[in-house]
Design a protein around this motif. Structure first.
Motif, short mmCIF file in Angstrom:
data_model
loop_
_atom_site.label_atom_id
_atom_site.label_comp_id
_atom_site.label_asym_id
_atom_site.label_seq_id
_atom_site.Cartn_x
_atom_site.Cartn_y
_atom_site.Cartn_z
N THR A 1 0.85 -1.19 0.00
CA THR A 1 0.00 0.00 0.00
C THR A 1 0.89 1.24 0.00
OG1 THR A 1 -0.06 0.19 2.41
CG2 THR A 1 -1.72 -1.24 1.38
N ARG A 2 0.31 2.39 -0.32
CA ARG A 2 1.09 3.63 -0.28
C ARG A 2 1.58 3.90 1.14
NH1 ARG A 2 -1.18 8.76 -3.27
NH2 ARG A 2 0.97 9.39 -2.83
N PHE A 3 0.77 3.57 2.14
CA PHE A 3 1.19 3.77 3.53
C PHE A 3 2.44 2.95 3.85
CE2 PHE A 3 1.05 2.49 8.02
CZ PHE A 3 1.03 3.74 8.64
N GLU A 4 2.44 1.69 3.41
CA GLU A 4 3.60 0.82 3.66
C GLU A 4 4.84 1.34 2.92
OE1 GLU A 4 1.20 -3.40 4.36
OE2 GLU A 4 1.91 -2.84 2.37
N ASN B 1 6.37 4.25 4.70
CA ASN B 1 7.09 3.86 5.91
C ASN B 1 8.40 3.15 5.61
OD1 ASN B 1 5.60 4.69 8.31
ND2 ASN B 1 3.95 3.41 7.52
N GLU B 2 8.40 2.29 4.62
CA GLU B 2 9.58 1.48 4.33
C GLU B 2 10.57 2.16 3.40
OE1 GLU B 2 8.96 -2.66 3.49
OE2 GLU B 2 7.04 -2.69 4.58
N PHE B 3 10.07 3.11 2.59
CA PHE B 3 10.93 3.85 1.67
C PHE B 3 10.71 5.35 1.89
CE2 PHE B 3 10.04 -0.28 -0.15
CZ PHE B 3 11.25 -0.70 -0.70
N PRO B 4 11.09 5.85 3.05
CA PRO B 4 10.80 7.25 3.38
C PRO B 4 11.38 8.22 2.36
CG PRO B 4 12.43 6.32 4.90
CD PRO B 4 11.88 5.19 4.12
N GLY B 5 10.53 9.17 1.98
CA GLY B 5 10.95 10.21 1.05
C GLY B 5 10.69 9.92 -0.41
N HIS B 6 10.49 8.64 -0.78
CA HIS B 6 10.35 8.29 -2.19
C HIS B 6 9.02 8.76 -2.79
CE1 HIS B 6 13.89 5.75 -3.14
NE2 HIS B 6 13.92 5.60 -1.83
N LEU B 7 8.01 8.97 -1.94
CA LEU B 7 6.72 9.44 -2.46
C LEU B 7 6.57 10.95 -2.37
CD1 LEU B 7 4.26 6.71 -1.08
CD2 LEU B 7 5.30 6.87 -3.35
N TRP C 1 2.61 8.33 -8.58
CA TRP C 1 3.52 7.69 -7.62
C TRP C 1 3.98 6.32 -8.10
CZ3 TRP C 1 2.65 2.97 -5.39
CH2 TRP C 1 1.35 2.45 -5.46
N TYR C 2 3.24 5.70 -9.01
CA TYR C 2 3.59 4.37 -9.51
C TYR C 2 5.00 4.35 -10.12
CZ TYR C 2 -1.55 4.11 -9.60
OH TYR C 2 -2.87 4.17 -9.28
N PHE C 3 5.45 5.47 -10.60
CA PHE C 3 6.73 5.52 -11.30
C PHE C 3 7.85 6.08 -10.42
CE2 PHE C 3 3.28 5.73 -14.38
CZ PHE C 3 3.56 4.59 -15.12
N GLY C 4 7.64 6.08 -9.10
CA GLY C 4 8.66 6.56 -8.18
C GLY C 4 9.55 5.49 -7.62
N ALA C 5 9.24 4.22 -7.89
CA ALA C 5 10.04 3.12 -7.34
C ALA C 5 11.41 3.08 -8.01
CB ALA C 5 9.32 1.78 -7.54
N PRO C 6 12.48 2.93 -7.22
CA PRO C 6 13.81 2.92 -7.83
C PRO C 6 14.06 1.73 -8.75
CG PRO C 6 13.91 2.38 -5.48
CD PRO C 6 12.52 2.85 -5.76
N ASP C 7 13.33 0.63 -8.54
CA ASP C 7 13.53 -0.56 -9.37
C ASP C 7 12.28 -0.92 -10.16
OD1 ASP C 7 12.04 -1.25 -7.16
OD2 ASP C 7 13.12 -3.11 -6.75
N GLY C 8 11.39 0.05 -10.37
CA GLY C 8 10.16 -0.21 -11.11
C GLY C 8 10.28 0.13 -12.58
N GLU C 9 9.20 -0.12 -13.31
CA GLU C 9 9.16 0.19 -14.74
C GLU C 9 8.95 1.69 -14.93
OE1 GLU C 9 6.85 -1.50 -18.72
OE2 GLU C 9 5.98 -1.86 -16.74
N SER C 10 9.59 2.26 -15.91
CA SER C 10 9.42 3.68 -16.17
C SER C 10 8.16 3.92 -17.00
CB SER C 10 10.64 4.24 -16.92
OG SER C 10 10.65 3.79 -18.27
N PHE C 11 7.65 5.13 -16.92
CA PHE C 11 6.49 5.51 -17.73
C PHE C 11 6.79 5.36 -19.22
CE2 PHE C 11 4.25 8.85 -20.11
CZ PHE C 11 2.93 8.47 -19.88
N ASP C 12 7.97 5.79 -19.64
CA ASP C 12 8.33 5.70 -21.06
C ASP C 12 8.37 4.25 -21.53
OD1 ASP C 12 8.47 8.43 -21.29
OD2 ASP C 12 10.65 8.54 -21.14
N ASP C 13 8.91 3.35 -20.71
CA ASP C 13 8.97 1.94 -21.10
C ASP C 13 7.58 1.34 -21.19
OD1 ASP C 13 11.70 1.93 -21.39
OD2 ASP C 13 12.11 1.01 -19.44
N ALA C 14 6.69 1.72 -20.27
CA ALA C 14 5.31 1.22 -20.32
C ALA C 14 4.63 1.72 -21.60
CB ALA C 14 4.54 1.66 -19.09
#
Length: 209
Positions: A105-108, A111-117, A125-138
């Motif tokens: 969840t966004r809450f989790e 808490n676990e990745f402070p500052g990333h959101l 926010w879906y594209f803020g993960a350091p190891d996630g898929e980028s918007f351009d790639d999607a």
């Protein structure tokens, strides 16, 4: 969406899977999975009925393509009960992944990745993960899938990736794409540069007397 060859794209009916357990808990599934809830099963059956009625008024011959994730397969099986077409799985239709954030969840995440959101909103926010898929790639895989379509197609995919498919088709900006609604009780008809929602109550046959 403008075609380089100016050839019209075939009609696409875009469906989303029914509500899942994680949908109901506010968890972003990404490329992880959870099963349909009872409500999700009812949504899938409802959309299948709407689709069958729509196809009765459409004389084109359709094929069906789906994301390979379990919640989409479960929805596709319900759709097949009303629209008996074989389906082909295509990895390009899978949901956007947020990497290590999938299933949270966004809450989790906060808490676990402070500052990333920080600085994100309810849509990007879906594209803020350091190891996630980028918007351009999607967008690239959405574009690749759309331009490979050669026949009228029923496609069953996901909420976020469904937004991107529609946005690429319509030529929308990133913000416009991510703010698109993602209902689970209807589907979209993409045709001739338009994207129209098909929803409502399917007609119910009168009981046999």
């Amino acid at each position: 969406m403008q075609d380089e060859t100016s050839v019209a794209l075939p009609t696409i009916y875009l469906l989303r899977h029914g509500e899942t357990v994680w949908n109901s808990l506010g968890r972003f599934q990404g490329q992880l999975d959870s099963p349909l809830t009872q409500r999700g099963i009812e949504q899938a059956d409802h959309v299948a009925h709407l689709l069958r009625e729509t196809l009765c008024n459409d004389d084109q011959l359709f094929q069906m393509q789906i994301s390979p994730l379990g919640r989409v397969r479960q929805t596709a099986d319900r759709v097949q009960a009303k629209v008996p077409l074989p389906y082909i799985e295509d990895d390009r239709l899978v949901e956007v992944t947020t990497g290590s954030w999938d299933g949270m969840t966004r809450f989790e995440i906060d808490n676990e990745f402070p500052g990333h959101l920080d600085g994100t909103n309810a849509f990007d926010w879906y594209f803020g993960a350091p190891d996630g898929e980028s918007f351009d790639d999607a967008c690239k895989r959405a574009t690749s899938w759309i331009w490979d379509i050669r026949h009228p197609t029923i496609v069953i995919s996901h909420g976020l990736f469904g937004r991107i498919l529609r946005g690429v088709f319509l030529g929308l900006s990133k913000r416009e794409m991510l703010e698109l609604p993602v209902p689970q009780d209807g589907f979209y008809r993409l045709h001739d540069g338009r994207c129209d929602l098909v929803t409502g109550s399917p007609s119910i046959p009168a009981p046999v007397q």
